[in-house]
Enzyme design. Structure first.
Site, short mmCIF file in Angstrom:
data_model
loop_
_atom_site.label_atom_id
_atom_site.label_comp_id
_atom_site.label_asym_id
_atom_site.label_seq_id
_atom_site.Cartn_x
_atom_site.Cartn_y
_atom_site.Cartn_z
N LYS A 65 29.65 46.66 39.35
CA LYS A 65 28.33 46.78 39.98
C LYS A 65 27.66 45.42 40.07
O LYS A 65 26.95 45.14 41.04
CB LYS A 65 27.45 47.71 39.13
N ARG A 93 41.16 52.55 34.43
CA ARG A 93 40.23 52.40 35.54
C ARG A 93 41.00 52.30 36.85
O ARG A 93 42.15 51.87 36.85
CB ARG A 93 39.45 51.09 35.41
N GLU A 121 25.50 55.26 34.55
CA GLU A 121 24.25 54.58 34.24
C GLU A 121 23.54 54.41 35.58
O GLU A 121 24.12 53.87 36.52
CB GLU A 121 24.58 53.21 33.62
P1 ATP Z 1 30.62 48.94 36.45
O1 ATP Z 1 31.48 48.14 35.54
O2 ATP Z 1 31.09 48.98 37.85
O3 ATP Z 1 29.18 48.63 36.32
P2 ATP Z 1 30.35 51.12 34.70
O4 ATP Z 1 31.50 51.62 33.96
O5 ATP Z 1 29.36 50.32 33.96
O6 ATP Z 1 30.86 50.43 36.00
P3 ATP Z 1 28.91 53.56 34.77
O7 ATP Z 1 27.79 53.96 35.61
O8 ATP Z 1 28.66 53.37 33.34
O9 ATP Z 1 29.55 52.26 35.40
O10 ATP Z 1 30.15 54.52 35.01
C1 ATP Z 1 30.12 55.92 34.92
C2 ATP Z 1 31.50 56.40 34.63
O11 ATP Z 1 32.41 55.99 35.63
C3 ATP Z 1 32.02 55.85 33.31
O12 ATP Z 1 32.59 56.90 32.58
C4 ATP Z 1 33.02 54.83 33.74
O13 ATP Z 1 34.04 54.70 32.80
C5 ATP Z 1 33.52 55.38 35.06
N1 ATP Z 1 34.04 54.32 35.90
C6 ATP Z 1 33.40 53.22 36.33
N2 ATP Z 1 34.22 52.42 37.04
C7 ATP Z 1 35.43 53.04 37.08
C8 ATP Z 1 36.71 52.72 37.65
N3 ATP Z 1 36.90 51.61 38.34
N4 ATP Z 1 37.72 53.61 37.48
C9 ATP Z 1 37.53 54.74 36.81
N5 ATP Z 1 36.36 55.10 36.24
C10 ATP Z 1 35.31 54.26 36.36
MG MG Z 2 28.54 51.27 32.18
#
Ligand code: ATP
Ligand code: MG
Length: 589
Positions: free
Chosen positions: A274, A264, A38
């Site tokens: 984030k 994760r 995102e």
């Molecule tokens: P955050 O919770 O940090 O905002 P998010 O999952 O909302 O992270 P996205 O931009 O939606 O962030 O993430 C893009 C991809 O990266 C998604 O498929 C998500 O599952 C993966 N991702 C995010 N954080 C991790 C993590 N700590 N370990 C593995 N994959 C991750």
């Molecule tokens: Mg997300």
């Protein structure tokens, strides 16, 4: 522990599934993945796990991995983030097969929603978010039907069109899937598919006021692009039935993609969400998203973490189905291992005090003679060669390497004691000048001309080797030392993570003395300051300004200590178990 990166055939739940699919002929042996960020923040090392996994398996199985901006949320999206994501991905070493945007599918998603309504599988609900949430019930208890659940497809279709055309205010109506309000999986209890938000979208502008939710957009976007294996993190496991349900009820152009979840990445002493990272930036705890203490890819890059080391670390920890927290020392050991092989050795004195060599020769004009001594650039790499380091009668050494009144077992310089200057000579301190507070301002020493290169012809030994920089040739620089941003191993485990911040995670030394070769260090490269650690040359400092360095990581392998401790603990536990076992057997006799 085995190193997954060295395995010829890697085995984990994702790769096993792909192999099984290929054998069964599912997807005709095609493998297509995607990385779907995102665009509302900068990528962090957690994202790197997702990136390495998605791009890694695509490459291993001859498939493709695309970059898809999951831009269904009109607020908080920014070109700054989009550009940074492209940039960070390239830096990590991956090139997407194609670049897509979920917002490109708004039209198709809308038509598919109409088709759900026509099938009697979606309805317009007039209730507010709070009421809908309260009606969902709880795990193990059924929810409650919305009073609007019984609307006819015709009525729903009309209302849905009106929603799109602006007849209702933000939040007045939502579109929900009509599944089962008593479903054991909470995500299946009539989830919201569309909401009204009058917020301009960075790509579609004012074209839409109706925006799809993640649940409605994600699987369908996968299907539109031809994704075969949709890899996501564990928190989406409960959404998998919904992912499948949505796709089952649509007329898809090709086979349904399949979702597989993995754990994760979490690291000790680190926050990864984030939202929290943004707080650190907004509250001024750090200097920005690229502060070297941040777990963002920009931060790690500025800190001197090589992309190769990050990739090797992620390969090593592998893919699993249970969430765990990986010790940050393990990541650091990958970084250290990389730099040990590649970084050039240099000398830098961070907290300098002057040594005057009283028997150093002078030339005809009375000025101290300047010699050049040969120093090895990297003992791990013969090809890195040697360099000539200027040596003269006045040198800088670390304040901590001299003691007027040494504590027991202090082996470095002290009056009457001889030490080796790295690649230089043996020197013996004679006395020191102090100021009114007793602080040493100048050390006097003599050198032995026979010990050039650091060996005494009579074979006598010294107990310490210290680093130095010739005072007449030193260049000035600034060095940032970093501690962990969070002192706590698990920040936020009992309360607000901000309460667990390290009180002094950065120390800046602005009077460092550097050997002249460091003037040529390329921005962004990492060098080893002998005896001190690995340091990255700041890439944002002006070329003509004094150089700035960030400590990447120290020299000591703390991971080895942790492993030893863990092995000892395991041994102790085994011993105790054996003892208990013996005792029981005795009692039973
Ligand atoms: P955050 O919770 O940090 O905002 P998010 O999952 O909302 O992270 P996205 O931009 O939606 O962030 O993430 C893009 C991809 O990266 C998604 O498929 C998500 O599952 C993966 N991702 C995010 N954080 C991790 C993590 N700590 N370990 C593995 N994959 C991750
Ligand atoms: Mg997300």
């Amino acid at each position: 522990m085995s190193d997954a990166s060295e395995d010829p055939v890697r085995e984990d739940l994702i790769r096993d599934k792909i192999r099984a699919d290929n054998e069964a002929g599912t997807f005709d042996g095609r493998v297509q993945t995607r990385f779907p960020p995102e665009p509302n923040g900068y990528l962090h090392i957690g994202h790197a796990k997702s990136i390495c996994t998605n791009f890694g398996v695509a490459e291993e199985f001859g498939g493709t991995c695309n970059l898809r901006f999951d831009d269904t949320n009109p607020a908080a999206e920014d070109h700054e983030f989009i550009d940074a994501i492209h940039d960070d991905l390239a830096w990590l070493g991956f090139e997407p097969g194609g670049v897509f945007h979920a917002s490109d599918y708004f039209g198709q998603l809308y038509e598919w929603a109409e088709s759900l309504i026509e099938q009697g599988l979606a309805y317009v609900d007039d209730q507010d978010a709070e009421t809908i949430s309260a009606q969902r019930g709880r795990f193990g208890e059924p929810g409650e039907d919305s009073p609007f659940r019984g609307r006819s497809p015709e009525e729903n279709l009309g209302l849905f069109h009106q929603m799109r055309d602006g007849a209702f205010g933000d939040g007045d109506k939502v579109l929900r899937a009509k599944i089962d309000m008593a479903h054991p999986v909470m995500a299946m209890r009539d989830p919201v598919l569309y909401r009204i938000r009058r917020v301009p979208h960075q790509r579609t502008g004012d074209e839409w006021i109706l925006y799809p939710t993640y649940d409605w957009a994600h699987g369908q976007s996968d299907a539109i692009e031809g994704v075969t294996h949709s890899l996501c993190t564990l928190e989406f496991e409960d959404h998998r039935p919904l992912y499948d349900w949505c796709l089952e009820h649509l007329d898809l152009p090709r086979e349904k993609p399949e979702q597989t979840e993995f754990a994760r990445l979490n690291l000790t002493h680190t926050v990864m969400s984030k939202r929290l990272l943004k707080r650190l930036v907004d509250d001024g705890v750090v200097d920005g998203w690229d502060d070297p203490r941040m777990p963002t890819l920009r931060g790690l890059r500025k800190r001197g973490y090589p992309a190769e080391a990050i990739r090797a670390f992620i390969d090593h920890i592998g893919i699993a189905k249970t969430n765990s927290v990986v010790e940050i020392e393990l990541l650091e050991s990958f970084v250290r291992r990389h730099h040990n092989e590649h970084a050039l050795r240099r000398m830098a004195v961070l907290d300098p005090v002057k040594v005057v060599i009283t028997n150093w020769p002078t030339d005809d004009s009375g000025a101290p003679v300047v010699e050049h001594v040969e120093a090895v650039n990297n003992p791990e790499d013969d090809a890195a060669g040697t360099r000539q380091v200027p040596f003269s009668g006045e040198l800088w050494i670390e304040r901590a390497d001299f003691e007027l009144d040494p504590p027991p077992k202090y082996y470095r310089l002290t009056p009457g004691r001889e030490v080796r200057l790295r690649a230089g000579y043996f020197i013996t301190a004679t006395d020191a000048v102090t100021d009114a507070d007793g602080t040493v301002t100048e050390i006097h020493a003599t050198y032995d001309p026979e010990t050039r290169g650091g060996q005494a012809p009579d074979g006598r030994k010294v107990k310490a080797t210290i680093h130095w920089v010739s005072a007449a040739h030193a260049i000035d620089g600034t060095v940032h030392l970093y501690e962990r941003l969070f002192a706590a191993e698990h920040p936020g485990s009992d309360g607000d993570p901000m309460d667990d911040l390290h009180p002094a995670s950065r120390e800046t030394l602005s009077a460092a003395k550097l050997e002249p070769a460091l003037a040529d260090a390329e921005p962004g490269t990492v060098v080893q300051f002998e005896r001190l650690g690995y340091f990255a040359v700041d890439a944002d400092t002006a070329v003509d300004a004094p150089p700035v360095f960030h400590r990447t990581v120290g020299l000591r392998d703390e991971w080895a200590n942790i492993q030893k401790r863990q092995q000892n603990q395991a041994k102790q536990q085994a011993k105790q178990r054996a003892k208990q076992h013996d005792r029981k057997q005795e009692q039973n006799r």
